[in-house]
Design a protein around this motif. Sequence first.
Motif, PDB file in Angstrom:
ATOM      1  N   PRO A  17       0.808  -1.226   0.000  1.00  0.00           N
ATOM      2  CA  PRO A  17       0.000   0.000   0.000  1.00  0.00           C
ATOM      3  C   PRO A  17       0.844   1.281   0.000  1.00  0.00           C
ATOM      4  CG  PRO A  17      -0.902  -1.597   1.539  1.00  0.00           C
ATOM      5  CD  PRO A  17       0.391  -2.169   1.059  1.00  0.00           C
ATOM      6  N   ALA A  18       1.929   1.312   0.788  1.00  0.00           N
ATOM      7  CA  ALA A  18       2.752   2.533   0.850  1.00  0.00           C
ATOM      8  C   ALA A  18       3.437   2.784  -0.491  1.00  0.00           C
ATOM      9  CB  ALA A  18       3.794   2.406   1.974  1.00  0.00           C
ATOM     10  N   GLY A  19       4.099   1.756  -1.028  1.00  0.00           N
ATOM     11  CA  GLY A  19       4.879   1.935  -2.257  1.00  0.00           C
ATOM     12  C   GLY A  19       4.009   2.222  -3.466  1.00  0.00           C
ATOM     13  N   LEU A  36       9.613  -1.304  -7.365  1.00  0.00           N
ATOM     14  CA  LEU A  36      10.053  -2.700  -7.416  1.00  0.00           C
ATOM     15  C   LEU A  36       9.201  -3.547  -6.485  1.00  0.00           C
ATOM     16  CD1 LEU A  36      13.905  -2.178  -6.965  1.00  0.00           C
ATOM     17  CD2 LEU A  36      12.521  -1.893  -9.039  1.00  0.00           C
ATOM     18  N   GLU A  37       8.706  -4.668  -6.969  1.00  0.00           N
ATOM     19  CA  GLU A  37       7.969  -5.611  -6.117  1.00  0.00           C
ATOM     20  C   GLU A  37       8.609  -6.984  -6.298  1.00  0.00           C
ATOM     21  OE1 GLU A  37       5.692  -5.889  -3.624  1.00  0.00           O
ATOM     22  OE2 GLU A  37       6.139  -8.005  -3.856  1.00  0.00           O
ATOM     23  N   LYS A  38       8.971  -7.600  -5.188  1.00  0.00           N
ATOM     24  CA  LYS A  38       9.734  -8.858  -5.321  1.00  0.00           C
ATOM     25  C   LYS A  38       8.874 -10.025  -5.807  1.00  0.00           C
ATOM     26  CE  LYS A  38       9.602 -10.321  -0.478  1.00  0.00           C
ATOM     27  NZ  LYS A  38      10.409 -10.630   0.706  1.00  0.00           N
ATOM     28  N   ASP A  45      -2.718 -14.057   0.451  1.00  0.00           N
ATOM     29  CA  ASP A  45      -3.896 -14.163   1.302  1.00  0.00           C
ATOM     30  C   ASP A  45      -3.580 -13.655   2.712  1.00  0.00           C
ATOM     31  OD1 ASP A  45      -6.492 -14.690   1.588  1.00  0.00           O
ATOM     32  OD2 ASP A  45      -6.367 -16.832   1.182  1.00  0.00           O
ATOM     33  N   PHE A  46      -4.630 -13.286   3.436  1.00  0.00           N
ATOM     34  CA  PHE A  46      -4.511 -12.857   4.828  1.00  0.00           C
ATOM     35  C   PHE A  46      -3.541 -11.693   4.994  1.00  0.00           C
ATOM     36  CE2 PHE A  46      -5.759 -17.402   5.300  1.00  0.00           C
ATOM     37  CZ  PHE A  46      -7.032 -17.159   5.785  1.00  0.00           C
ATOM     38  N   ARG A  47      -3.576 -10.754   4.055  1.00  0.00           N
ATOM     39  CA  ARG A  47      -2.891  -9.499   4.320  1.00  0.00           C
ATOM     40  C   ARG A  47      -3.969  -8.536   4.781  1.00  0.00           C
ATOM     41  NH1 ARG A  47       1.553  -8.300  -0.200  1.00  0.00           N
ATOM     42  NH2 ARG A  47       1.655  -6.431   1.055  1.00  0.00           N
ATOM     43  N   GLY A  48      -3.546  -7.358   5.185  1.00  0.00           N
ATOM     44  CA  GLY A  48      -4.554  -6.388   5.610  1.00  0.00           C
ATOM     45  C   GLY A  48      -5.485  -6.056   4.466  1.00  0.00           C
ATOM     46  N   ASP A  49      -6.764  -6.170   4.719  1.00  0.00           N
ATOM     47  CA  ASP A  49      -7.758  -5.937   3.670  1.00  0.00           C
ATOM     48  C   ASP A  49      -8.743  -4.840   4.068  1.00  0.00           C
ATOM     49  OD1 ASP A  49      -6.702  -7.940   2.117  1.00  0.00           O
ATOM     50  OD2 ASP A  49      -8.112  -9.472   2.759  1.00  0.00           O
ATOM     51  N   THR A  50      -8.392  -4.044   5.068  1.00  0.00           N
ATOM     52  CA  THR A  50      -9.339  -3.036   5.544  1.00  0.00           C
ATOM     53  C   THR A  50      -9.008  -1.682   4.928  1.00  0.00           C
ATOM     54  OG1 THR A  50      -7.890  -2.824   7.466  1.00  0.00           O
ATOM     55  CG2 THR A  50      -9.889  -4.104   7.769  1.00  0.00           C
ATOM     56  N   VAL A  51      -9.913  -1.163   4.125  1.00  0.00           N
ATOM     57  CA  VAL A  51      -9.711   0.168   3.543  1.00  0.00           C
ATOM     58  C   VAL A  51     -10.609   1.133   4.322  1.00  0.00           C
ATOM     59  CG1 VAL A  51      -9.750   1.539   1.442  1.00  0.00           C
ATOM     60  CG2 VAL A  51      -9.236  -0.909   1.308  1.00  0.00           C
ATOM     61  N   GLU A 132      13.666  -7.753  -6.683  1.00  0.00           N
ATOM     62  CA  GLU A 132      13.858  -7.651  -5.233  1.00  0.00           C
ATOM     63  C   GLU A 132      15.053  -6.766  -4.901  1.00  0.00           C
ATOM     64  OE1 GLU A 132      14.355 -11.413  -3.325  1.00  0.00           O
ATOM     65  OE2 GLU A 132      14.527 -10.503  -1.327  1.00  0.00           O
ATOM     66  N   ALA A 133      14.802  -5.686  -4.176  1.00  0.00           N
ATOM     67  CA  ALA A 133      15.905  -4.810  -3.742  1.00  0.00           C
ATOM     68  C   ALA A 133      16.789  -5.600  -2.783  1.00  0.00           C
ATOM     69  CB  ALA A 133      15.332  -3.580  -3.069  1.00  0.00           C
ATOM     70  N   THR A 134      18.077  -5.613  -3.041  1.00  0.00           N
ATOM     71  CA  THR A 134      18.969  -6.402  -2.187  1.00  0.00           C
ATOM     72  C   THR A 134      19.962  -5.539  -1.412  1.00  0.00           C
ATOM     73  OG1 THR A 134      20.377  -6.716  -4.121  1.00  0.00           O
ATOM     74  CG2 THR A 134      18.874  -8.524  -3.570  1.00  0.00           C
ATOM     75  N   GLY A 292       5.667   3.632   5.791  1.00  0.00           N
ATOM     76  CA  GLY A 292       4.833   2.430   5.973  1.00  0.00           C
ATOM     77  C   GLY A 292       5.458   1.513   7.011  1.00  0.00           C
ATOM     78  N   ASP A 293       5.163   0.214   6.870  1.00  0.00           N
ATOM     79  CA  ASP A 293       5.688  -0.760   7.841  1.00  0.00           C
ATOM     80  C   ASP A 293       7.212  -0.738   7.917  1.00  0.00           C
ATOM     81  OD1 ASP A 293       3.109  -1.550   8.399  1.00  0.00           O
ATOM     82  OD2 ASP A 293       3.484  -3.689   8.080  1.00  0.00           O
ATOM     83  N   ALA A 294       7.886  -0.311   6.855  1.00  0.00           N
ATOM     84  CA  ALA A 294       9.362  -0.248   6.897  1.00  0.00           C
ATOM     85  C   ALA A 294       9.823   0.767   7.931  1.00  0.00           C
ATOM     86  CB  ALA A 294       9.913   0.106   5.515  1.00  0.00           C
ATOM     87  N   GLY A 302      -7.234  -2.871  15.421  1.00  0.00           N
ATOM     88  CA  GLY A 302      -7.849  -1.735  14.721  1.00  0.00           C
ATOM     89  C   GLY A 302      -7.698  -1.825  13.217  1.00  0.00           C
ATOM     90  N   GLY A 303      -6.861  -2.745  12.733  1.00  0.00           N
ATOM     91  CA  GLY A 303      -6.679  -2.896  11.289  1.00  0.00           C
ATOM     92  C   GLY A 303      -6.270  -1.598  10.618  1.00  0.00           C
ATOM     93  N   VAL A 304      -5.296  -0.893  11.228  1.00  0.00           N
ATOM     94  CA  VAL A 304      -4.963   0.441  10.714  1.00  0.00           C
ATOM     95  C   VAL A 304      -3.670   0.477   9.900  1.00  0.00           C
ATOM     96  CG1 VAL A 304      -6.199   1.705  12.511  1.00  0.00           C
ATOM     97  CG2 VAL A 304      -3.835   0.979  12.921  1.00  0.00           C
ATOM     98  N   GLY A 305      -2.994  -0.677   9.760  1.00  0.00           N
ATOM     99  CA  GLY A 305      -1.668  -0.699   9.126  1.00  0.00           C
ATOM    100  C   GLY A 305      -1.681  -0.168   7.704  1.00  0.00           C
ATOM    101  N   ILE A 306      -2.640  -0.617   6.902  1.00  0.00           N
ATOM    102  CA  ILE A 306      -2.704  -0.165   5.507  1.00  0.00           C
ATOM    103  C   ILE A 306      -2.940   1.330   5.456  1.00  0.00           C
ATOM    104  CG2 ILE A 306      -4.058  -0.266   3.388  1.00  0.00           C
ATOM    105  CD1 ILE A 306      -4.947  -2.981   4.166  1.00  0.00           C
ATOM    106  N   ASN A 307      -3.833   1.782   6.303  1.00  0.00           N
ATOM    107  CA  ASN A 307      -4.233   3.185   6.220  1.00  0.00           C
ATOM    108  C   ASN A 307      -3.134   4.107   6.700  1.00  0.00           C
ATOM    109  OD1 ASN A 307      -7.182   2.805   5.366  1.00  0.00           O
ATOM    110  ND2 ASN A 307      -6.746   1.257   6.919  1.00  0.00           N
TER     111      ASN A 307
END
Length: 415
Positions: A17-19, A36-38, A45-51, A132-134, A292-294, A302-307
């Motif tokens: 979501p951040a990138g 870049l997406e690895k 599946d089972f990633r954050g899905d709350t918008v 993948e960024a290395t 973001g998470d980085a 609260g499912g707030v990570g994506i937001n």
Amino acid sequence: MSSTSIKTTCCIAGGGPAGMMLGFLLVRAGIAVTVLEKHADFLRDFRGDTVHPSTLEMMHELGLLDEFLKLPHSKVDHVSMQIGADHVTIGYFDTLPVHCKFIALMPQWDFLNFLADHGKRYPGFDLRMQTEATDLIEEDGRVVGLRARTPQGELEIRAGLTVACDGRHSTLRKRAGLTVDDLGAPIDVMWFRLPRKAGDGDEVVGHIESGRMLVMLNRDDYWQCAFVIPKGSADAVKAKGLDTFRATVGEMAPFDVRGRLGEIGSWDDVKLLTVAVDRLRRWYKAGLLCIGDAAHAMSPIGGVGINLAVQDAVAAANILAEPLRRGTLSVETLKAVQDRREFPTRVTQRVQILMQNNLIGPALEGSGTRPRAPLLIKMLQWPLLRRIPGRVLALGIRPEHIRTLDVMAGRDAQP
Ligand SMILES: Cc1cc2nc3c(=O)[nH]c(=O)nc-3n(C[C@H](O)[C@H](O)[C@H](O)COP(=O)(O)OP(=O)(O)OC[C@H]3O[C@@H](n4cnc5c(N)ncnc54)[C@H](O)[C@@H]3O)c2cc1C
């Protein structure tokens, strides 16, 4: 294996979501980006899905809300919790000053594909999957790009700015040597699905009892279920056997799911999320920014990570677009992004930790006494106060707005 070198204005590592949001906003503002997406696709599946309403409001500001809401989603307009004998409702969204007074539950890959499709409409959007960024490339104490692994060989990308959006196990933040403060998380989560039937109700439901916690999210034809366990206890849960696990789920569910528990066919159907809550002390160094998470892994509470990740991206685009366009980016500009986003991150993590340590952690210890809703949560049921948690959950502590130019429309987005 060959080695290739390319140049861009901004190189973003990580298509979450951040990138993806940062990449889209920058290219929309006329700035060349390479994302870049690895993985080969966004299907996980089972990633954050709350918008949340804050993100939906940004879609409105971008003029994309109607198209976005055509994607399959379910709506959550309040959240109920059974805490021992106490029944509480945590979010009321009906008076929010936004267009969507609900959380949209939508597969994260649909959200990311949507951003990718819109990014591709602008010249200068270079999305590279399976890349993948290395490592970082540093010259004279400044990050000037990164190295990446691709199926075709090594890739070197030189960029005016490198942004680490590579999630909570960020390779780039490690390579940069940035200091991470681990804030502690006493819980892990086991995710699985159960079929949803007519008559189940349509809420998000949570149930906390002595020693166990179950949260169920309505995904239209199925329930996305989170079984919350004390940190590191997944092996002990598994050692008791799948039948015991199924029986516990059956006891905890707020309606009869016994006929559906066979859907949990093996432990392969149960995915473990090792919860981490951490935060970088400094989110940047010359030529590099983490968001973001980085920059801050969030608890699932609260499912707030994506937001938060999306709000970081919007704030970063607002602050960086002009300096990137003019070639005047400085360390102070990167610091301005942290200054803008650190406060909401700290407050949100603080609230998550308070809930972990005062409600969920003790309840999972299973002292034998039934847990009770904390006084504060009970007070937040009062009509005068009950909209406060909904507002904080839905909009976040410091909602961001789209301030960047749309080169295609030749106008600023309406805040
Ligand atoms: C099981 C689970 C359930 C969750 N549930 C919720 C929820 O319901 N609601 C919510 O809001 N949040 C939830 N979260 C958290 C939420 O998913 C994250 O906070 C959010 O996705 C962070 O976005 P991000 O873009 O910063 O990082 P991520 O979403 O982690 O994205 C990082 C991306 O970078 C890619 N990547 C990693 N390393 C590299 C590399 N070296 N090079 C290139 N690409 C790389 C990854 O493949 C990934 O696509 C959940 C997280 C998990 C794991």
